[in-house]
Design a protein around this motif. Structure first.
Motif, PDB file in Angstrom:
ATOM      1  N   TYR A   1       0.833  -1.209   0.000  1.00 35.54           N
ATOM      2  CA  TYR A   1       0.000   0.000   0.000  1.00 35.54           C
ATOM      3  C   TYR A   1       0.868   1.259   0.000  1.00 35.54           C
ATOM      4  O   TYR A   1       0.672   2.180  -0.804  1.00 35.54           O
ATOM      5  N   ARG A   2       1.865   1.280   0.883  1.00 33.63           N
ATOM      6  CA  ARG A   2       2.738   2.457   0.969  1.00 33.63           C
ATOM      7  C   ARG A   2       3.555   2.629  -0.310  1.00 33.63           C
ATOM      8  O   ARG A   2       3.780   3.753  -0.773  1.00 33.63           O
ATOM      9  N   SER A   3       4.018   1.528  -0.887  1.00 33.81           N
ATOM     10  CA  SER A   3       4.807   1.605  -2.099  1.00 33.81           C
ATOM     11  C   SER A   3       3.998   2.176  -3.259  1.00 33.81           C
ATOM     12  O   SER A   3       4.508   3.000  -4.035  1.00 33.81           O
ATOM     13  N   LEU A   4       2.753   1.776  -3.389  1.00 37.31           N
ATOM     14  CA  LEU A   4       1.910   2.301  -4.464  1.00 37.31           C
ATOM     15  C   LEU A   4       1.652   3.797  -4.291  1.00 37.31           C
ATOM     16  O   LEU A   4       1.685   4.558  -5.261  1.00 37.31           O
ATOM     17  N   LEU A   5       1.419   4.235  -3.061  1.00 41.80           N
ATOM     18  CA  LEU A   5       1.200   5.662  -2.827  1.00 41.80           C
ATOM     19  C   LEU A   5       2.466   6.471  -3.065  1.00 41.80           C
ATOM     20  O   LEU A   5       2.422   7.581  -3.599  1.00 41.80           O
ATOM     21  N   ARG A   6       3.618   5.902  -2.666  1.00 34.86           N
ATOM     22  CA  ARG A   6       4.887   6.624  -2.846  1.00 34.86           C
ATOM     23  C   ARG A   6       5.260   6.790  -4.315  1.00 34.86           C
ATOM     24  O   ARG A   6       6.082   7.648  -4.651  1.00 34.86           O
ATOM     25  N   SER A   7       4.671   5.983  -5.182  1.00 41.20           N
ATOM     26  CA  SER A   7       4.990   6.083  -6.602  1.00 41.20           C
ATOM     27  C   SER A   7       4.604   7.441  -7.173  1.00 41.20           C
ATOM     28  O   SER A   7       5.149   7.879  -8.189  1.00 41.20           O
ATOM     29  N   GLY A   8       3.627   8.122  -6.541  1.00 40.57           N
ATOM     30  CA  GLY A   8       3.180   9.417  -7.027  1.00 40.57           C
ATOM     31  C   GLY A   8       2.230   9.340  -8.198  1.00 40.57           C
ATOM     32  O   GLY A   8       1.823  10.377  -8.733  1.00 40.57           O
ATOM     33  N   LEU A   9       1.867   8.113  -8.599  1.00 35.52           N
ATOM     34  CA  LEU A   9       0.989   7.941  -9.753  1.00 35.52           C
ATOM     35  C   LEU A   9      -0.490   7.962  -9.392  1.00 35.52           C
ATOM     36  O   LEU A   9      -1.336   8.186 -10.267  1.00 35.52           O
ATOM     37  N   PHE A  10      -0.794   7.732  -8.097  1.00 26.93           N
ATOM     38  CA  PHE A  10      -2.185   7.498  -7.722  1.00 26.93           C
ATOM     39  C   PHE A  10      -2.619   8.449  -6.610  1.00 26.93           C
ATOM     40  O   PHE A  10      -1.863   8.757  -5.692  1.00 26.93           O
ATOM     41  N   SER A  11      -3.875   8.890  -6.718  1.00 28.52           N
ATOM     42  CA  SER A  11      -4.439   9.745  -5.673  1.00 28.52           C
ATOM     43  C   SER A  11      -4.990   8.917  -4.520  1.00 28.52           C
ATOM     44  O   SER A  11      -5.069   9.389  -3.388  1.00 28.52           O
ATOM     45  N   SER A  12      -5.392   7.679  -4.790  1.00 29.41           N
ATOM     46  CA  SER A  12      -5.862   6.788  -3.739  1.00 29.41           C
ATOM     47  C   SER A  12      -5.606   5.347  -4.149  1.00 29.41           C
ATOM     48  O   SER A  12      -5.551   5.022  -5.336  1.00 29.41           O
ATOM     49  N   VAL A  13      -5.444   4.496  -3.134  1.00 29.14           N
ATOM     50  CA  VAL A  13      -5.146   3.080  -3.358  1.00 29.14           C
ATOM     51  C   VAL A  13      -5.911   2.258  -2.333  1.00 29.14           C
ATOM     52  O   VAL A  13      -6.022   2.661  -1.165  1.00 29.14           O
ATOM     53  N   SER A  14      -6.458   1.133  -2.760  1.00 28.64           N
ATOM     54  CA  SER A  14      -7.058   0.203  -1.804  1.00 28.64           C
ATOM     55  C   SER A  14      -6.600  -1.210  -2.130  1.00 28.64           C
ATOM     56  O   SER A  14      -6.523  -1.591  -3.306  1.00 28.64           O
ATOM     57  N   LEU A  15      -6.272  -1.959  -1.085  1.00 30.36           N
ATOM     58  CA  LEU A  15      -5.910  -3.367  -1.206  1.00 30.36           C
ATOM     59  C   LEU A  15      -6.811  -4.165  -0.279  1.00 30.36           C
ATOM     60  O   LEU A  15      -6.933  -3.820   0.916  1.00 30.36           O
TER      61      LEU A  15
ATOM     62  N   GLU B   1      -5.960   6.981 -10.512  1.00 29.82           N
ATOM     63  CA  GLU B   1      -4.794   7.645 -11.069  1.00 29.82           C
ATOM     64  C   GLU B   1      -4.902   9.165 -10.948  1.00 29.82           C
ATOM     65  O   GLU B   1      -5.985   9.733 -11.060  1.00 29.82           O
ATOM     66  N   LYS B   2      -3.755   9.800 -10.741  1.00 30.32           N
ATOM     67  CA  LYS B   2      -3.705  11.259 -10.730  1.00 30.32           C
ATOM     68  C   LYS B   2      -3.777  11.778 -12.165  1.00 30.32           C
ATOM     69  O   LYS B   2      -3.343  11.120 -13.104  1.00 30.32           O
ATOM     70  N   ALA B   3      -4.331  12.963 -12.309  1.00 27.86           N
ATOM     71  CA  ALA B   3      -4.360  13.591 -13.629  1.00 27.86           C
ATOM     72  C   ALA B   3      -2.938  13.912 -14.063  1.00 27.86           C
ATOM     73  O   ALA B   3      -2.132  14.426 -13.279  1.00 27.86           O
ATOM     74  N   ARG B   4      -2.618  13.612 -15.308  1.00 29.74           N
ATOM     75  CA  ARG B   4      -1.264  13.858 -15.824  1.00 29.74           C
ATOM     76  C   ARG B   4      -1.086  15.310 -16.267  1.00 29.74           C
ATOM     77  O   ARG B   4      -0.018  15.867 -16.219  1.00 29.74           O
ATOM     78  N   PHE B   5      -2.167  15.924 -16.794  1.00 29.55           N
ATOM     79  CA  PHE B   5      -2.077  17.292 -17.295  1.00 29.55           C
ATOM     80  C   PHE B   5      -3.244  18.111 -16.767  1.00 29.55           C
ATOM     81  O   PHE B   5      -4.302  17.580 -16.465  1.00 29.55           O
ATOM     82  N   LYS B   6      -3.032  19.411 -16.682  1.00 29.94           N
ATOM     83  CA  LYS B   6      -4.104  20.338 -16.343  1.00 29.94           C
ATOM     84  C   LYS B   6      -4.234  21.360 -17.464  1.00 29.94           C
ATOM     85  O   LYS B   6      -3.227  21.865 -17.968  1.00 29.94           O
ATOM     86  N   LEU B   7      -5.455  21.653 -17.849  1.00 26.55           N
ATOM     87  CA  LEU B   7      -5.709  22.640 -18.902  1.00 26.55           C
ATOM     88  C   LEU B   7      -6.484  23.794 -18.294  1.00 26.55           C
ATOM     89  O   LEU B   7      -7.557  23.583 -17.709  1.00 26.55           O
ATOM     90  N   SER B   8      -5.931  24.993 -18.389  1.00 30.11           N
ATOM     91  CA  SER B   8      -6.597  26.182 -17.866  1.00 30.11           C
ATOM     92  C   SER B   8      -6.833  27.154 -19.008  1.00 30.11           C
ATOM     93  O   SER B   8      -5.943  27.362 -19.848  1.00 30.11           O
ATOM     94  N   VAL B   9      -7.999  27.749 -19.051  1.00 29.29           N
ATOM     95  CA  VAL B   9      -8.342  28.724 -20.070  1.00 29.29           C
ATOM     96  C   VAL B   9      -8.667  30.040 -19.376  1.00 29.29           C
ATOM     97  O   VAL B   9      -9.491  30.075 -18.452  1.00 29.29           O
ATOM     98  N   LEU B  10      -7.995  31.125 -19.779  1.00 36.20           N
ATOM     99  CA  LEU B  10      -8.205  32.436 -19.197  1.00 36.20           C
ATOM    100  C   LEU B  10      -8.742  33.384 -20.268  1.00 36.20           C
ATOM    101  O   LEU B  10      -8.276  33.364 -21.417  1.00 36.20           O
ATOM    102  N   ALA B  11      -9.702  34.210 -19.907  1.00 39.35           N
ATOM    103  CA  ALA B  11     -10.252  35.184 -20.854  1.00 39.35           C
ATOM    104  C   ALA B  11     -10.553  36.482 -20.111  1.00 39.35           C
ATOM    105  O   ALA B  11     -10.876  36.473 -18.916  1.00 39.35           O
ATOM    106  N   GLY B  12     -10.401  37.627 -20.836  1.00 37.83           N
ATOM    107  CA  GLY B  12     -10.677  38.909 -20.202  1.00 37.83           C
ATOM    108  C   GLY B  12     -10.762  40.022 -21.237  1.00 37.83           C
ATOM    109  O   GLY B  12     -10.563  39.821 -22.439  1.00 37.83           O
ATOM    110  N   TYR B  13     -11.049  41.214 -20.750  1.00 37.82           N
ATOM    111  CA  TYR B  13     -11.170  42.369 -21.637  1.00 37.82           C
ATOM    112  C   TYR B  13     -10.594  43.586 -20.928  1.00 37.82           C
ATOM    113  O   TYR B  13     -10.877  43.815 -19.738  1.00 37.82           O
ATOM    114  N   GLY B  14      -9.735  44.317 -21.619  1.00 39.08           N
ATOM    115  CA  GLY B  14      -9.121  45.501 -21.032  1.00 39.08           C
ATOM    116  C   GLY B  14      -9.223  46.688 -21.963  1.00 39.08           C
ATOM    117  O   GLY B  14      -9.368  46.545 -23.190  1.00 39.08           O
ATOM    118  N   SER B  15      -9.145  47.897 -21.407  1.00 40.42           N
ATOM    119  CA  SER B  15      -9.304  49.117 -22.219  1.00 40.42           C
ATOM    120  C   SER B  15      -8.146  49.295 -23.201  1.00 40.42           C
ATOM    121  O   SER B  15      -8.295  49.929 -24.250  1.00 40.42           O
TER     122      SER B  15
END
Length: 227
Positions: free
Chosen positions: A172-186, A206-220
């Motif tokens: 259990y500890r080894s799987l969590l230490r891998s950094g690949l998973f957000s939760s583990v159950s045995l 599994e943890k998400a491998r990538f994050k996509l953020s979209v920013l939008a705005g309007y300025g003078s």
């Protein structure tokens, strides 16, 4: 509320005494005030006798191993003080002793007797050992991007192995230490019609491998902008 804070404080005092063997300790608040309107709080403590474990716990139903070997695993000091949770701690050690030797379905019951006058407590454990259990299969689920062999390399039990609680926890500890998973159950599950076998189910998120953020705005100055 003030009363809840006071009750919590009293419980802390009682618990602290009981950890030192004063099983029958009593604590009660006494409130007094004076002409100036000041309130004084006193905690009246009645310690009672200090309770010690009278001797080595009695064991019933221990057949697969020498009783002396089980008692040695309890790692008891000579004449330890008796705290309320001592029975549960020792029960857990007996369960771990058996599960580390394949007896996955061991069951342990405890009986307590406390003699206030003598200042002694005695414990008796009834053990239902159950048969030694072997892992018949290791089933992995939840992995979509992670190769199955990556997970199996971190699970320290294989098909055909005798069940071992310590190796389960290390897996259990080894799987969590891998950094690949957000939760583990045995979980080791009994097999229908086979009391000597169990399946080991490993489920990962599994943890998400990538994050996509979209920013939008309007300025003078820049007007419409985004990123």
């Amino acid at each position: 509320p003030l009363q809840d804070v006071l009750d919590d404080g009293i419980d802390c005092v009682v618990t602290r005494y009981q950890l030192e063997g004063f099983y029958f300790v009593e604590a009660a608040p006494a409130v007094s005030d004076d002409d100036a309107g000041k309130v004084r709080l006193h905690i009246q403590v009645r310690e009672g006798p200090r309770i010690f474990l009278a001797g080595a716990p009695a064991l019933e139903g221990v057949m697969a191993f020498p009783a002396a070997e089980v008692l040695e695993a309890l790692d008891l000091e000579a004449r330890p003080v008796y705290a309320p949770r001592l029975a549960l701690v020792l029960k857990g050690k007996i369960v771990d002793f058996y599960r580390n030797r394949g007896h996955l379905f061991v069951d342990v019951e405890v009986e307590r007797k406390i003699d206030r006058e003598a200042g002694e407590a005695s414990l008796a454990f009834k053990v239902k050992e159950g048969p030694p259990v072997r892992v018949e299969s290791v089933r992995i689920s939840g992995n979509e991007r992670t190769w199955e062999w990556v997970i199996r390399n971190r699970v320290q039990l294989r098909a055909g192995d005798l069940y071992n609680e310590t190796r389960m926890r290390e897996s259990y500890r080894s799987l969590l230490r891998s950094g690949l998973f957000s939760s583990v159950s045995l979980e080791a599950k009994p097999l229908e019609g086979d009391e000597d076998g169990a399946s080991l189910d490993v489920n990962v998120s599994e943890k998400a491998r990538f994050k996509l953020s979209v920013l939008a705005g309007y300025g003078s100055y820049e007007l419409l902008r985004g990123g």
